[in-house]
Design a protein around this motif. Sequence first.
Motif, short mmCIF file in Angstrom:
data_model
loop_
_atom_site.label_atom_id
_atom_site.label_comp_id
_atom_site.label_asym_id
_atom_site.label_seq_id
_atom_site.Cartn_x
_atom_site.Cartn_y
_atom_site.Cartn_z
N TYR B 130 -0.13 164.23 36.88
CA TYR B 130 -1.50 164.27 36.41
C TYR B 130 -2.46 163.84 37.52
O TYR B 130 -2.09 163.13 38.44
N ARG B 131 -3.69 164.29 37.39
CA ARG B 131 -4.74 163.82 38.28
C ARG B 131 -5.67 162.95 37.46
O ARG B 131 -5.97 163.28 36.31
N VAL B 132 -6.13 161.86 38.05
CA VAL B 132 -6.99 160.95 37.30
C VAL B 132 -8.43 161.42 37.40
O VAL B 132 -8.94 161.66 38.49
N THR B 133 -9.07 161.55 36.25
CA THR B 133 -10.49 161.87 36.27
C THR B 133 -11.25 160.79 35.53
O THR B 133 -10.75 160.22 34.56
N ALA B 134 -12.45 160.49 36.02
CA ALA B 134 -13.29 159.49 35.37
C ALA B 134 -14.44 160.21 34.70
O ALA B 134 -15.20 160.93 35.35
N LYS B 135 -14.55 160.03 33.39
CA LYS B 135 -15.58 160.76 32.66
C LYS B 135 -16.80 159.88 32.47
O LYS B 135 -16.71 158.77 31.96
N TYR B 136 -17.95 160.41 32.88
CA TYR B 136 -19.20 159.68 32.71
C TYR B 136 -19.91 160.26 31.51
O TYR B 136 -20.51 161.32 31.56
N GLN B 137 -19.83 159.52 30.42
CA GLN B 137 -20.31 160.06 29.15
C GLN B 137 -21.76 160.49 29.20
O GLN B 137 -22.14 161.58 28.81
N ASP B 303 2.50 159.12 25.65
CA ASP B 303 1.37 159.70 24.96
C ASP B 303 0.15 159.59 25.87
O ASP B 303 -0.35 158.50 26.12
N ILE B 304 -0.33 160.72 26.32
CA ILE B 304 -1.40 160.70 27.31
C ILE B 304 -2.69 160.14 26.74
O ILE B 304 -3.40 159.37 27.40
N GLU B 305 -2.99 160.52 25.50
CA GLU B 305 -4.23 160.03 24.91
C GLU B 305 -4.24 158.50 24.89
O GLU B 305 -5.22 157.86 25.24
N VAL B 306 -3.12 157.95 24.46
CA VAL B 306 -3.02 156.49 24.38
C VAL B 306 -3.20 155.89 25.77
O VAL B 306 -3.92 154.90 25.96
N LEU B 307 -2.55 156.48 26.72
CA LEU B 307 -2.63 155.97 28.09
C LEU B 307 -4.07 156.03 28.60
O LEU B 307 -4.56 155.10 29.23
N ASN B 308 -4.75 157.13 28.29
CA ASN B 308 -6.15 157.26 28.69
C ASN B 308 -6.97 156.09 28.20
O ASN B 308 -7.74 155.48 28.92
#
Lengths: 109, 873
Positions: B130-137, B303-308
Amino acid sequence: MGKYQLGEFEEIVLLTVGVLYDEAYGIAIKKEIEQQLDRKVSVGAMQSALRRMEQKGYVKSRQGEVNSVRGGRPKRYFTITAQGKQALEYSRDIRTKLWNQIPKTAFEI
Amino acid sequence: MIKKLANRLFRWFCHPDYYDDIRGDLEELYFEKCQTSSQWRADLYYLKEVLLLFRISLLRPSLFRLSFIHRDMIKNNLKTSLRYIWNQKSFSLIKIGGLSIGVAAFLILAVYLQDQWSYDHFYPAKDRLYRVTAKYQKEGFSGVSLPAPFAKTLVQDFPEVEQAGRYIASTWLSQVRPIDRVQNIYEEGIAYVDPELLEIWELPMVDGDGAASMKAPNTLIISKSKAMKFFSNRNPVGQSLIFNDNKEQPYKIVGVFEDLPSNSHIDVDFMLSLEGVEFWPGEQNYWGANMYTIYALVRAQTDIEVLNKKMSSLTTNYFLPSWIEREFVQPEEIAANISYELQNIQDIYLGDSRIRDKLKHGNKSLLWLFALSAILILVIAGINFINLSIARYSLRIKELTMRKILGASRKQLIHQLLIESLLYSFFAFCMGLLLAQITLPFFSQLVDQPLVFPTQIIWGILLFLAGILVLGLVTGIYPALFLSRLKVSAAKLKIGKTRANPFFQSVLVVFQFMVSGTLIICTIAILQQMKFILNKDIGYDKEQILVIKGTNGLADQLSVFKEKIRQLGAVTNLSVSDYLPMDGSRRYADSFWEKGTEKTIAGVNAQIWQVDPGYMPTLGIDLLNGRNFQADMASDSNAIILSQSMAQQLQIGEDLGELITNKEKTWKVIGVMDDFHFESFRNDLSPVCLVLGGGQSMMAIKLNTTDTQPIVQSIQTTWASLLPSHPFRFVFLEDSFAIMHDDVIRSGRLFYGFAMLAIFIACLGLFGLTAFNTDQRKKELGIRKVLGANARQILYLISKDFILLLLIANILAVPIGWYIANYWLANFAYRIEMHWVIFFAAMGLSFLMAIFAISAQCIRVALANPVESIRED
């Protein structure tokens, strides 16, 4: 094999039909081959060969009697025709001719 | 039980004449077998014998004679079909040609789509990478740049992450030479990586062991092609390379890796180890600078969602303290604004456009559009084929009626016609394949992807045959059914007539022209947007500006170089800096406040570019208020010029003398300039400010002539005389600008191609339909001619039926075309509005082509001898 198309297995079957003369029907032929040549023959292979040869005209068939074991179904007896005899003779002659041409030394390997 | 089954089977396949006695034989055998073995075994034996009885000479005749494969009949059908094709060459050519174009388009697009969808599928651990992305809401986009310690911390704090590695593309490194040579070669594709990254990518190495050796500092691995380029046949391992002439820090090659395949989201040839690298003191532990792309290998079944969600703790534990220390305004709010999302590596290329990385992406919506277009084109071509097959059927009718009289069943007629259609399909496929092979290189250039046909032979042959079959059957069914509907009257050889379903055919025509109309509208919209982009006022003059790259290599010789250039007659202005409004130039963003407001409001985010006094005049940027920098004013070292939007955001109006700060340095505003675009028109204008500064990696030269060849030559000579060890690289600013919108240009061309194709095929279809129509009305037209109709009246008669259809088609095309074009234009912050002109032009074009198609038939009718058509054979 020249004018008379006769495969190896067909030849065997044909010869056996001759051996059994008037008693040559399906099962008898099968058993005779198995006994004489010590090789397994399936009904399918044999019947197939017989029908083919009938089409080629080397054997002819007639219907025989029924018995209870066969569930009331008649036996079918096969006999060699003149043409069939010629085919066998031709095949035998070819083999003999080739045999005679092998020099004695070919077998002392 | 088994015996019963075997019996049923035998009864089914055996020849009825032989059945009885063979069955009897079987029974005898069975009886004997039962004496010696168990019934179970006897049954099995029985079954075996039955199965072995399945021989060709014993089979039922009808098992053999499949009713639809009559060898001789097929031969006859093929012969007649071939004869037909040959005798009606032009007609057949149109039929086959139209279909093959459809096939070719479909094939090419299939290859393209397959390529696009296959990006990054070659990583062995692809499902866990995976690549890490940072989401700016708040801002609505995501970034991929993260601080140095992020990767280590990720592995440390989260057991779900097996390993993580960092990647940073170093665009500032561009000159490469082996340690024993003087001449530099310009290279892109240089990056710093963690050795851990090589492990998780499982990069295939040709030489050396990659990850392990990269744990030593100042090492690098090189791609096979570059190794060939720099070292030809010598072993590159052990050799050293110098980057940017930095003799103090050579990098030793410790491995060679296989070139990354073309369907990879990154293109890297030199991977330098991050071991021991520190871009500035303390950088490796600093959480405040975001420079690295981070790839993580996650354990299976995580679980990716959980990890996020868990990863948000990184913000609170590490980022937050750093922000608080640097006295950010409302750090908690900033922290709450950020969330992390892991993006699977296979999704990067086609991924969300809101993820801002500096990579080339495929456009998912464009791909869907293409897929749709390809299918549509094939469908139209198929429809055409059907229509044309039915047209001129009066020519076939005698033959078919004869066959019927001679005893053909309807089914047999259908078979004949299907075989004919399969034959056509075969030819069309062959031609289509050929066409596709020829045009693939052009298409490949158009979409800027290397594309080749997949070469697995078995697959290919299977698909080929399947394709022909499907195509032939689908396109042949309707004509076959239609043409075989004959009635023969016993009294005379009266040939029956049936009317084609006019509604169905009208629908087909409307559909075809609707699709073409839509495509034309989209094409015109794209072309107009292109024109708009290239001609819009972007705030500076991009024409005739020559940009020389790599001038930092000149070092002290810069002023000498500048003097020499200035002496060339055609040079009006020049400027040296690191920052230019084009792709690949440096960018630097920071936050700014009006002095005194730092603690009260959030800062204005803007680009800050270090330039020289010649910058604005060279680029032709207009000053709205104030003055430009002056080289001789000492105080100008603290001067700043703001762009209009920046001034507005800082709420200082256009006043001069205000003080602006980024919390580290303060400047005085001496001028306000016009905004200018330095990014593609997809994005809104960003605020920019200029300060005096020292970077000198690019020189922009304004020329006052369009005859640039000789100038470039003399500049090149000058360069070579001063700095022979560096290659001379230049580009024209307007070209670079065009490249930024390259994808628009290419989309435009593609749609243009599609539209042309669609229209061509639609016209073919119309041609066929009118042919059919006129054929049906042969007698009527013949009589009218005899009664004195002239060519114009005939034209009117024939086209009357179709004008209405065309009108409907175009009217339908307008809203659809508008919707699609709008959808695409929504990508751009700066775009055209769609005027009436577009739609009228599209309709007009459509009509024109249609009339053209119809007129061919009209001419034929007008020139024909009416006697021929009225006579009854």
